[in-house]
Design an enzyme around this catalytic site. Structure first.
Site, PDB file in Angstrom:
ATOM      1  N   SER A  54      43.726  11.972 -43.536  1.00  0.00           N
ATOM      2  CA  SER A  54      43.043  11.181 -42.684  1.00  0.00           C
ATOM      3  C   SER A  54      42.957  11.959 -41.293  1.00  0.00           C
ATOM      4  O   SER A  54      43.773  12.870 -40.903  1.00  0.00           O
ATOM      5  CB  SER A  54      43.993  10.041 -42.493  1.00  0.00           C
ATOM      6  OG  SER A  54      43.984   9.225 -43.725  1.00  0.00           O
TER       7      SER A  54
HETATM    8  C1  LIG Z   1      42.800   8.571 -46.954  1.00  0.00           C
HETATM    9  S1  LIG Z   1      43.557   8.925 -48.391  1.00  0.00           S
HETATM   10  C2  LIG Z   1      45.153   9.069 -48.089  1.00  0.00           C
HETATM   11  C3  LIG Z   1      45.360   9.971 -46.723  1.00  0.00           C
HETATM   12  C4  LIG Z   1      47.042  10.486 -46.517  1.00  0.00           C
HETATM   13  N1  LIG Z   1      47.944   9.603 -46.495  1.00  0.00           N
HETATM   14  C5  LIG Z   1      47.101  11.510 -45.567  1.00  0.00           C
HETATM   15  O1  LIG Z   1      48.121  12.154 -45.417  1.00  0.00           O
HETATM   16  O2  LIG Z   1      46.249  12.064 -44.606  1.00  0.00           O
HETATM   17  C6  LIG Z   1      43.484   7.584 -49.450  1.00  0.00           C
HETATM   18  C7  LIG Z   1      44.263   7.853 -50.730  1.00  0.00           C
HETATM   19  O3  LIG Z   1      44.350   6.377 -51.352  1.00  0.00           O
HETATM   20  C8  LIG Z   1      44.400   6.627 -52.758  1.00  0.00           C
HETATM   21  N2  LIG Z   1      44.256   5.311 -53.351  1.00  0.00           N
HETATM   22  C9  LIG Z   1      43.187   4.630 -53.530  1.00  0.00           C
HETATM   23  N3  LIG Z   1      43.488   3.517 -54.066  1.00  0.00           N
HETATM   24  C10 LIG Z   1      44.640   3.648 -54.545  1.00  0.00           C
HETATM   25  C11 LIG Z   1      45.708   2.716 -55.183  1.00  0.00           C
HETATM   26  N4  LIG Z   1      45.367   1.435 -55.673  1.00  0.00           N
HETATM   27  N5  LIG Z   1      46.752   2.973 -55.285  1.00  0.00           N
HETATM   28  C12 LIG Z   1      47.309   4.084 -54.669  1.00  0.00           C
HETATM   29  N6  LIG Z   1      46.520   5.118 -54.219  1.00  0.00           N
HETATM   30  C13 LIG Z   1      45.272   4.703 -53.998  1.00  0.00           C
HETATM   31  C14 LIG Z   1      43.094   7.682 -53.053  1.00  0.00           C
HETATM   32  O4  LIG Z   1      43.229   8.212 -54.105  1.00  0.00           O
HETATM   33  C15 LIG Z   1      43.172   8.401 -51.737  1.00  0.00           C
HETATM   34  O5  LIG Z   1      43.936   9.931 -52.176  1.00  0.00           O
END
Ligand SMILES: C[S@@+](CC[C@H](N)C(=O)[O-])C[C@H]1O[C@@H](n2cnc3c(N)ncnc32)[C@H](O)[C@@H]1O
Length: 413
Positions: free
Chosen positions: A76
């Site tokens: 992010s």
């Molecule tokens: C923006 S990224 C996370 C960024 C991260 N926290 C960082 O350190 O920058 C969003 C993540 O949410 C995950 N995601 C989407 N739906 C999800 C769910 N139902 N349960 C767990 N993870 C999920 C996606 O696979 C993606 O990798």
């Protein structure tokens, strides 16, 4: 410093300096522990495929996975991570040191920052639905020396570790609802920070749990990739004119031809007749308009437009990526571009199309003036279980979701 010649350390320092300056510009103060964590964790170790200059851009996410054109995973944007960590640290009584944290959505970087913030007596678990993402996060965390972060691959719609309670759950993926598992995994008085779509607009809400309810403590403007799995909730874009769209929730219905016919009628403009300084934040006004439009029994929709449609004068929205709009049979009305004067102050306006356009714009600028006259209140969000009877809801605008009832309260300041 030229980006071409700067080394990683210089870029890292410059990024954090920029984040501190951005906070000050927005009237926020970065907490020293958040700044210290940002200075400690080398972001480029979590974006190994990106150039150093990209890794240390304060304003940009680094996309790590796409499906077709859609970004489904990223590390992010630092400005957003810094603001959400600040929201978390402000909301958790006594600060983050020693706390047990669950992060939903793994990129590695935020988990490492959280690891710094909770210190040796705290813990961090991060969960992601995508095995490729958790493998990548594990590898990056190990390479950066954070080998005690627990990385889990699961759909976070369900409890990650049934029975375990966390002091803080920080969601880093765009949600539409609060599944029961999130409230159940929070300790009493625990904090949930979550980018949540209400009325088609996403804000990062920091909320505290009391029993089966959550009440917001702060909110910030943000954008995120959408939740996948059982909690996925589709956003639809409906074309209403060339390059003009309405952003709708799954269950929202509009007659696109009727809106197109309204839009084809001449435009009426009205002004609120106010004078506001530059940098006045209007995100709260947009939620105020959403709640007032909904309470008045009109349909609230979000207008988006291509630059070409704006340039051609088809619509003149306040922000082409998402502007509040009211729709009924006789008018389509939206918040319009600002009007600046020679003293660098601006006025708020509304545009409408259709037979009732004049009264629609009058109503909308009246609602804008009412927000200012009430002291520009910020919304408070209450989240209650879906079976809460109407009589037990706090006063406010009700938004029913699948698992929860949301109530948005805008109390005059
Ligand atoms: C923006 S990224 C996370 C960024 C991260 N926290 C960082 O350190 O920058 C969003 C993540 O949410 C995950 N995601 C989407 N739906 C999800 C769910 N139902 N349960 C767990 N993870 C999920 C996606 O696979 C993606 O990798």
């Amino acid at each position: 410093m030229s980006v071409d010649t700067a080394n990683g350390e210089d870029l890292h320092t410059a990024m954090v300096d920029q984040l501190v300056a951005d906070h000050a510009e927005k009237g926020l103060v970065m907490r020293p522990e958040v700044e210290a964590a940002l200075r400690s964790v080398p972001r480029h170790l979590f974006t190994p495929d990106a150039a150093l200059a990209e890794a240390y851009r304060a304003d940009q996410a680094v996309v790590t996975k796409r499906i077709g054109d859609e970004a489904v995973s990223s590390v992010s944007a630092p400005w957003l991570i810094a603001e959400m960590l600040g929201q978390a640290a402000d909301a958790v009584d006594g600060g983050l040191a020693g706390r047990h944290v669950l992060e939903i959505g793994s990129g590695g970087y935020n988990a490492a920052l959280l690891r710094e913030l909770v210190g040796p007596s705290g813990s961090v678990t991060t969960v992601d639905i995508d095995r490729e993402v958790t493998d990548r996060a594990t590898a990056c965390l190990t390479a950066a020396g954070y080998d005690d972060v627990v990385v889990v691959c699961a759909d976070a719609e369900q409890p990650v570790n049934p029975g375990r309670r966390y002091d803080l759950i920080i969601v880093t993926v765009g949600a539409w609802d609060i599944p029961p598992a999130w409230t159940a995994q929070l300790a009493e008085n625990g904090t949930l920070v979550v980018p949540l779509r209400t009325f088609g607009m996403t804000r990062s809400w920091a909320m505290r749990r009391t029993g089966d309810r959550l009440v917001s403590h702060s909110q910030r403007l943000c954008g995120f990739v959408s939740m996948q799995g059982a909690g996925a909730h589709e956003v639809r874009y409906v074309d209403v004119a060339d390059g003009v769209h309405l952003r709708l929730d799954e269950d929202q219905q509009v007659d696109r031809h009727a809106v197109g016919e309204l839009l084809a009628q001449p435009q009426t403009q009205a002004w609120a007749g106010v004078s506001l300084p530059p940098r006045t934040v209007l995100a709260d006004l947009d939620l105020w308009l959403a709640s007032r439009i909904t309470d008045a029994g009109q349909q609230f929709v979000v207008l988006t437009a291509q630059q070409e449609a704006v340039d051609a004068g088809v619509v003149a929205p306040a922000w082409r990526f998402g502007t509040p709009a009211a729709l009924d049979n006789a008018a389509f009305c939206y918040r319009s571009t600002l009007r600046w004067d020679d003293d660098d102050m601006f006025d708020l306006g509304a545009c409408a199309h259709g037979p009732d356009a004049a009264s629609a714009t009058g109503r909308m600028v009246g609602q804008m003036r009412a927000w200012l006259d009430s002291g520009s209140p910020s919304p408070v969000l209450h989240v209650l279980p879906a079976d809460t009877p109407d009589g037990d809801l706090p006063a406010g605008t009700v938004l029913d979701k699948r698992h929860s009832r949301f109530v948005l309260t805008l109390t005059p300041a």
